[in-house]
Write an enzyme that holds these catalytic residues in place. Structure first.
Site, PDB file in Angstrom:
ATOM      1  CG  HIS A   1     -24.711   2.128 -10.723  1.00  0.00           C
ATOM      2  ND1 HIS A   1     -25.551   1.203 -10.144  1.00  0.00           N
ATOM      3  CD2 HIS A   1     -25.485   2.836 -11.602  1.00  0.00           C
ATOM      4  CE1 HIS A   1     -26.766   1.346 -10.631  1.00  0.00           C
ATOM      5  NE2 HIS A   1     -26.751   2.330 -11.518  1.00  0.00           N
ATOM      6  CG  PHE A  26     -30.164   3.052 -18.531  1.00  0.00           C
ATOM      7  CD1 PHE A  26     -30.100   4.258 -17.859  1.00  0.00           C
ATOM      8  CD2 PHE A  26     -28.988   2.549 -19.076  1.00  0.00           C
ATOM      9  CE1 PHE A  26     -28.909   4.943 -17.718  1.00  0.00           C
ATOM     10  CE2 PHE A  26     -27.789   3.226 -18.943  1.00  0.00           C
ATOM     11  CZ  PHE A  26     -27.747   4.426 -18.263  1.00  0.00           C
ATOM     12  CG  HIS A  74     -30.631   5.061  -8.538  1.00  0.00           C
ATOM     13  ND1 HIS A  74     -30.405   3.712  -8.500  1.00  0.00           N
ATOM     14  CD2 HIS A  74     -30.333   5.459  -9.801  1.00  0.00           C
ATOM     15  CE1 HIS A  74     -30.001   3.298  -9.689  1.00  0.00           C
ATOM     16  NE2 HIS A  74     -29.940   4.336 -10.493  1.00  0.00           N
ATOM     17  CB  CYS A 106     -29.846   0.498 -12.270  1.00  0.00           C
ATOM     18  SG  CYS A 106     -28.611   0.711 -13.573  1.00  0.00           S
ATOM     19  CD  GLU A 139     -32.584   9.015  -5.754  1.00  0.00           C
ATOM     20  OE1 GLU A 139     -32.950   8.107  -4.992  1.00  0.00           O
ATOM     21  OE2 GLU A 139     -31.479   9.014  -6.347  1.00  0.00           O
ATOM     22  CE  LYS A 197     -26.468   3.005  -7.575  1.00  0.00           C
ATOM     23  NZ  LYS A 197     -27.617   3.102  -6.660  1.00  0.00           N
TER      24      LYS A 197
END
Length: 415
Positions: free
Chosen positions: A340, A401, A303, A163, A314, A335
């Site tokens: 996403h 990831f 994010h 991502c 975050e 998002k």
């Protein structure tokens, strides 16, 4: 080093099929979630996603291209075409050896791979694979197709870092230009993973929301009852250009890209570092690279995927880095609207930051119903409704990831 500006934008998202529609969707706080139409999802734990709406590839590409391109390449090509038209570039007046394409996809042609395997399994065991299977499937072909269309003979490749892919692509493109290796780069990302394997695989990881009874509000970053992300599809393209090159041809300038950073959590295959160490470090590096201080930031596009662990980690990082200035800024996760887009997320979120700078507003974090006691209520997370604000500097985070972290800073252009 040379200055780098954005001179063209293209967007294809679940809340708008072009740049203007995307802007309107962001301002309105539109939810892009819908029940899945790409396949029968009745037996899946998650039966919804943020799909594109009323998108017809044949309106942009000829039938042969549509047949030979995977959807992720179609999305890349369509947004690149919009961005190129938006930029006003005259290909006969630029050095094509100094123009390149650095693009991104987290997964590539998943639907192509899925279909070819299904067709093989349904047959008599004789391998009858489509000769375009590999070219359609491999992630680098989005950049390849774009470079071939425009004759760009400079650097051409794709970054794959889950991502964070589009964030890394933009930042590498930034470096190519500011170091004097290229005059302009088409960059961004695209993704087309709303497939049986995509939904099923993320379901198996327990990464997706399963709020089938209320899918429109399922993407809930920072809400106390968030239960996972909503998969999205689409793409975003930016034209990055060396400032003097852009000025010489009289280009309109949306914003300046002034800094970037890249770090790794070095912690876990899928979970973020619980204290947000990698996230904090990547933002710090981006600020240093830009020659800016914490007090210069007006807006952080996080994010913010709507996962229980990721959102908290975050925000911890943002708060630790910014100290008391965190109460002076706006924070939001777009998002909540788009879902996403995996490897394309960084591209459409960078565009959201640039639109915020150009239109003096902060896109909202929609679908907020219940405060999370672990989140400082004094942080302005721009809940549920866009807010007017003079945005001069915006920071965009993308994490993937594997512990991959990217941060990019955009600034209102000044002579």
């Amino acid at each position: 080093m040379k200055r780098v500006v954005i001179t063209g934008l293209g967007a294809l998202t679940p809340i708008g099929n072009d740049l203007q529609a995307y802007l309107e969707g962001l301002k309105a706080g539109t939810s892009g979630a819908n029940l899945i139409t790409h396949f029968d999802a009745e037996k899946f734990k998650t039966q919804f996603a943020c799909e594109l709406k009323d998108f017809d590839a044949s309106a942009f590409l000829d039938r042969r291209e549509v047949r030979r391109f995977d959807d992720f390449s179609i999305y890349a090509m369509v947004t690149a075409m919009e961005a190129m038209e938006d930029s006003g570039l005259d290909l006969e007046k630029i050095d094509l050896d100094r123009a390149g394409v650095i693009y991104a996809s987290g997964i590539g042609g998943l639907s192509t791979l899925e279909k070819e395997i299904e067709d093989f399994e349904a047959g008599d065991g004789t391998p009858r694979y489509n000769p375009f299977m590999i070219p359609k499937m491999i992630a680098n072909l989005s950049a390849g197709h774009i470079s071939m269309k425009y004759g760009f003979r400079g650097p051409s490749f794709v970054t794959v870092s889950a991502c964070a892919s589009a964030g890394h692509a933009m930042n590498i493109a930034f470096d190519y230009i500011r170091l004097g290796r290229s005059d302009l780069i088409i960059t961004g990302g695209s993704e087309a993973s709303v497939t049986k394997a995509g939904i099923g695989g993320f379901n198996a990881m327990k990464a997706l929301s399963t709020r089938n009874d209320d899918y429109k509000t399922a993407s809930r970053p920072y809400d106390a009852e968030r239960d996972g992300f909503v998969l999205g599809e689409g793409g975003g393209t930016l034209i990055l250009e060396e400032l003097e090159h852009a000025k010489k041809r009289g280009a309109k300038i949306y914003a300046e890209l002034v800094g970037c950073g890249a770090t790794s959590d070095a912690y876990h295959m899928t979970a973020p570092h619980p204290e947000g160490i990698g996230a904090m470090n990547v933002m710090r590096l981006a600020l240093k690279d830009a020659g800016l201080e914490v007090k210069d930031i007006d807006y952080v596009n996080t994010h913010g995927t709507s996962t229980p662990l990721g959102d908290i980690a975050e925000l911890k990082a943002v708060q630790q880095l910014m100290g008391d200035h965190v109460y002076n800024i706006n924070v939001s996760s777009t998002k909540s609207m788009t879902g996403h887009l995996l490897g394309a997320a960084g591209a459409i979120e960078a565009i959201a930051c640039i639109l915020a700078i150009n239109h003096n507003f902060v896109p909202p974090t929609i679908n907020h119903f219940n405060d999370d006691p672990e989140i400082d209520p004094k942080i302005n997370l721009t809940f549920n409704k866009a807010q007017e604000r003079d945005v001069k500097v915006a920071l965009s985070n993308t994490f993937g990831f594997g512990g991959h972290n990217s941060a990019t800073i955009f600034k209102a252009y000044e002579e």
